[in-house]
Design a protein around this motif. Structure first.
Motif, PDB file in Angstrom:
ATOM      1  N   PRO A 188      22.111  38.306  50.487  1.00  0.00           N
ATOM      2  CA  PRO A 188      22.001  38.868  49.139  1.00  0.00           C
ATOM      3  C   PRO A 188      20.595  38.682  48.591  1.00  0.00           C
ATOM      4  CG  PRO A 188      23.226  36.804  49.095  1.00  0.00           C
ATOM      5  CD  PRO A 188      23.019  37.154  50.539  1.00  0.00           C
ATOM      6  N   ALA A 189      20.161  39.620  47.797  1.00  0.00           N
ATOM      7  CA  ALA A 189      18.798  39.597  47.271  1.00  0.00           C
ATOM      8  C   ALA A 189      18.588  38.417  46.340  1.00  0.00           C
ATOM      9  CB  ALA A 189      18.501  40.895  46.526  1.00  0.00           C
ATOM     10  N   PRO A 190      17.450  37.744  46.440  1.00  0.00           N
ATOM     11  CA  PRO A 190      17.143  36.667  45.497  1.00  0.00           C
ATOM     12  C   PRO A 190      16.803  37.242  44.125  1.00  0.00           C
ATOM     13  CG  PRO A 190      15.261  37.075  46.918  1.00  0.00           C
ATOM     14  CD  PRO A 190      16.373  37.949  47.428  1.00  0.00           C
ATOM     15  N   GLY A 191      17.185  36.499  43.086  1.00  0.00           N
ATOM     16  CA  GLY A 191      16.896  36.951  41.734  1.00  0.00           C
ATOM     17  C   GLY A 191      18.150  37.022  40.885  1.00  0.00           C
ATOM     18  N   ASN A 228      26.421  42.635  40.317  1.00  0.00           N
ATOM     19  CA  ASN A 228      25.345  43.595  40.552  1.00  0.00           C
ATOM     20  C   ASN A 228      23.999  42.903  40.439  1.00  0.00           C
ATOM     21  OD1 ASN A 228      27.683  45.375  39.095  1.00  0.00           O
ATOM     22  ND2 ASN A 228      26.587  46.571  40.632  1.00  0.00           N
ATOM     23  N   PHE A 229      23.147  43.184  41.399  1.00  0.00           N
ATOM     24  CA  PHE A 229      21.812  42.598  41.414  1.00  0.00           C
ATOM     25  C   PHE A 229      20.905  43.270  40.377  1.00  0.00           C
ATOM     26  CE2 PHE A 229      17.406  42.885  43.078  1.00  0.00           C
ATOM     27  CZ  PHE A 229      17.065  41.549  42.941  1.00  0.00           C
ATOM     28  N   GLY A 230      19.985  42.469  39.824  1.00  0.00           N
ATOM     29  CA  GLY A 230      18.959  43.004  38.942  1.00  0.00           C
ATOM     30  C   GLY A 230      19.387  43.152  37.505  1.00  0.00           C
ATOM     31  N   ASP A 236      21.619  33.369  39.190  1.00  0.00           N
ATOM     32  CA  ASP A 236      20.455  33.672  40.014  1.00  0.00           C
ATOM     33  C   ASP A 236      20.724  33.224  41.439  1.00  0.00           C
ATOM     34  OD1 ASP A 236      18.792  34.642  37.900  1.00  0.00           O
ATOM     35  OD2 ASP A 236      18.459  32.575  37.273  1.00  0.00           O
ATOM     36  N   VAL A 237      20.303  34.023  42.396  1.00  0.00           N
ATOM     37  CA  VAL A 237      20.339  33.634  43.806  1.00  0.00           C
ATOM     38  C   VAL A 237      18.968  33.093  44.173  1.00  0.00           C
ATOM     39  CG1 VAL A 237      20.486  34.476  46.181  1.00  0.00           C
ATOM     40  CG2 VAL A 237      22.145  35.259  44.467  1.00  0.00           C
ATOM     41  N   ARG A 238      18.963  31.902  44.796  1.00  0.00           N
ATOM     42  CA  ARG A 238      17.711  31.285  45.240  1.00  0.00           C
ATOM     43  C   ARG A 238      17.810  30.949  46.726  1.00  0.00           C
ATOM     44  NH1 ARG A 238      16.793  26.372  43.851  1.00  0.00           N
ATOM     45  NH2 ARG A 238      18.747  25.862  42.777  1.00  0.00           N
ATOM     46  N   TYR A 239      16.715  31.147  47.446  1.00  0.00           N
ATOM     47  CA  TYR A 239      16.664  30.752  48.850  1.00  0.00           C
ATOM     48  C   TYR A 239      16.013  29.383  48.956  1.00  0.00           C
ATOM     49  CZ  TYR A 239      18.541  35.047  50.615  1.00  0.00           C
ATOM     50  OH  TYR A 239      19.405  36.065  50.924  1.00  0.00           O
ATOM     51  N   LEU A 240      16.800  28.403  49.424  1.00  0.00           N
ATOM     52  CA  LEU A 240      16.301  27.046  49.624  1.00  0.00           C
ATOM     53  C   LEU A 240      15.559  26.935  50.957  1.00  0.00           C
ATOM     54  CD1 LEU A 240      19.502  25.126  48.497  1.00  0.00           C
ATOM     55  CD2 LEU A 240      17.565  25.840  47.095  1.00  0.00           C
ATOM     56  N   ALA A 241      15.933  27.788  51.879  1.00  0.00           N
ATOM     57  CA  ALA A 241      15.298  27.877  53.189  1.00  0.00           C
ATOM     58  C   ALA A 241      15.668  29.245  53.740  1.00  0.00           C
ATOM     59  CB  ALA A 241      15.788  26.759  54.120  1.00  0.00           C
ATOM     60  N   GLN A 242      15.147  29.570  54.910  1.00  0.00           N
ATOM     61  CA  GLN A 242      15.441  30.885  55.470  1.00  0.00           C
ATOM     62  C   GLN A 242      16.934  31.089  55.685  1.00  0.00           C
ATOM     63  OE1 GLN A 242      13.908  31.603  59.404  1.00  0.00           O
ATOM     64  NE2 GLN A 242      13.785  33.816  59.094  1.00  0.00           N
ATOM     65  N   ILE A 259      16.525  39.767  52.617  1.00  0.00           N
ATOM     66  CA  ILE A 259      16.054  38.722  53.519  1.00  0.00           C
ATOM     67  C   ILE A 259      16.921  38.731  54.774  1.00  0.00           C
ATOM     68  CG2 ILE A 259      15.666  36.245  53.770  1.00  0.00           C
ATOM     69  CD1 ILE A 259      13.873  37.440  51.711  1.00  0.00           C
ATOM     70  N   LEU A 260      16.307  38.677  55.920  1.00  0.00           N
ATOM     71  CA  LEU A 260      17.054  38.585  57.172  1.00  0.00           C
ATOM     72  C   LEU A 260      17.316  37.126  57.464  1.00  0.00           C
ATOM     73  CD1 LEU A 260      18.121  40.479  59.358  1.00  0.00           C
ATOM     74  CD2 LEU A 260      16.085  39.958  60.702  1.00  0.00           C
TER      75      LEU A 260
END
Length: 440
Positions: free
Chosen positions: A28-31, A151-153, A74-80, A3-4
């Motif tokens: 960082p990648a969400p998930g 590590n992601f995933g 888990d990484v979550r995006y609350l907003a951009q 995500i940018l």
């Protein structure tokens, strides 16, 4: 997925961390992520670095890298421009949203700062691709940091192996922890489902909260990371699978040996019997300053003629946080109760200004409707001197029930939280104590 992100806010914490946020960068990648704290194998009991390991602690755990404490989040995006992480420990999910992402001026690398403000600790890590690498830092301790990598995933905790367990560890265990200087008893409560293991340990001063891990053949592994605790438990089944023997690591500063046998009848001392008034005293009395700087006494008009609960706690203490959340829930269900609550904070800092700041942050974070007073440092000898009517300060937290005349009716040492099977008994005992101080 990448995500940018564009972040435009500035805060005191941000400025002190030397991050630039006025430019674009990849977040960082969400998930799901698998985090690891790299514990130093050279540290053993009581921080005696370099000393040889006692033979009983020189154990081999072939399935797992035993210098690593794993946890998942888990990484979550609350907003951009805003993220949160959800840390998993068994059935518990801890959401952390005090997070800043930016370009580090010194390294010119994309960097994430994950702050645990209640516990005064943080993770600072460079992230690149699907990897984060940095340190978990405890700010109240001198130069205390543990290498961190994620590590992601990946969503497994200890291992992707599924070796058939030789036994089901579910149930109640009598446990003895031993280090170089002392030993103490505990209850192990475990629940096993195939290779998955959850549970906790209960001591006379509280519990080790939510633990999660695995059973592989004749070995078991449990861990917890919540921003304050960094616990790692390992053990082998021995003696025809009847005894667990293993190690307990708390961060990089403490290691103990532990041994456990099944014992559904084992119990610890009554938590209402451990702390008591010394001979010659018949009531509580104190004067400490609150987070607004006012000197508060039990004799003040706002408390006069009312029963009271005194909470002895520290903002650094996860069991205290569990107890605070219990009190908040109780007040939500029973608004405007006919008693007062006063919390006495004993903090890690020697600097009273830093301690008062920690208390104020705690009060604001939980929106506490009762006063928090700075009573001293967390050193138990110094804490006992601040409350000379008590035989000792044995545990954080400790809850004292007073009648309207400030006479002590009950003192409950420690806290058995929602991770334990004894939580409901605590709730029932609390309600009984409330009834007692209201009708006395």
């Amino acid at each position: 997925m990448k995500i940018l992100i564009y972040i435009s806010f500035i805060s005191t914490f941000l400025l002190s961390s030397c991050l630039d946020v006025g430019e674009s960068f990849e977040g960082p990648a969400p998930g799901p992520w698998r985090g690891v704290l790299q514990l130093d194998p050279d540290f053993i009991t009581n921080n005696k670095k370099g000393a040889p390991l006692p033979e009983k602690m020189n154990m081999k755990f072939e399935d797992i890298n035993t210098t690593q404490l794993p946890f998942t989040f888990d990484v979550r995006y609350l907003a951009q421009d805003r993220i949160a992480i959800d840390i998993h420990n068994g059935t518990e999910v801890i959401t952390v949203d005090d997070i800043i992402i930016g370009r580090d001026r010194k390294t010119a690398k994309d960097t994430i700062l994950i702050d645990f403000p209640i516990y005064d600790s943080s993770i600072k890590a460079i992230y690149q691709g699907n990897v984060m690498a940095g340190d978990w830092i405890v700010h109240s301790k001198d130069d205390y940091r543990i290498p961190f990598k994620a590590n992601f995933g990946k969503d497994h905790r200890f291992t992707v192996n599924n070796k058939k367990p030789v036994s089901d560890l579910s149930g109640k265990w009598k446990v003895k922890f031993m280090d170089d200087d002392e030993s103490y008893m505990a209850i192990g409560e475990f629940k096993q489902d195939g290779n998955t293991l959850t549970g906790t340990f209960i001591t006379e001063t509280g519990d080790y909260r939510y633990l999660a891990g695995t059973v592989q053949a004749d070995k078991m592994y449990l861990s917890c990371f919540d921003g304050s605790h960094a616990f790692l438990f390992e053990a082998k089944l021995t003696e025809n699978n009847t005894i667990l023997r293993g190690r307990f690591k708390s961060g990089t500063h403490y290691t103990a040996f532990w041994e456990a046998t099944r014992d559904p009848e084992f119990s610890l001392a009554d938590p209402n019997s451990l702390t008591y008034l010394k001979e010659g005293y018949d009531k509580m009395a104190f004067s400490f300053r609150n987070t607004e700087g006012e000197l508060i006494s039990l004799e003040d008009e706002q408390f006069a003629g009312k029963p009271k609960i005194i909470q002895i706690f520290g903002t650094w203490c996860p069991n205290c946080r569990d107890e605070t959340e219990f009190l908040i829930d109780y007040l939500d269900k029973n608004p405007n109760p006919p008693f007062e609550i006063i919390a006495l904070g004993f903090e890690k800092y020697k600097d009273s200004a830093k301690s008062m700041k920690a208390l104020a942050k705690y009060k604001q974070k939980f929106d506490l409707p009762y006063p928090l007073l700075l009573a001293g440092t967390s050193n138990k000898a110094e804490a006992a001197a601040a409350l000379p009517m008590l035989n000792a300060i044995i545990s954080y937290p400790t809850m004292i029930f007073l009648d309207k005349n400030n006479a002590v009716k009950k003192i409950h040492t420690g806290f058995y939280g929602p991770a334990t099977t004894q939580y409901q008994a605590f709730v029932e005992d609390f309600e009984s104590n409330i009834e007692n101080i209201l009708t006395d």
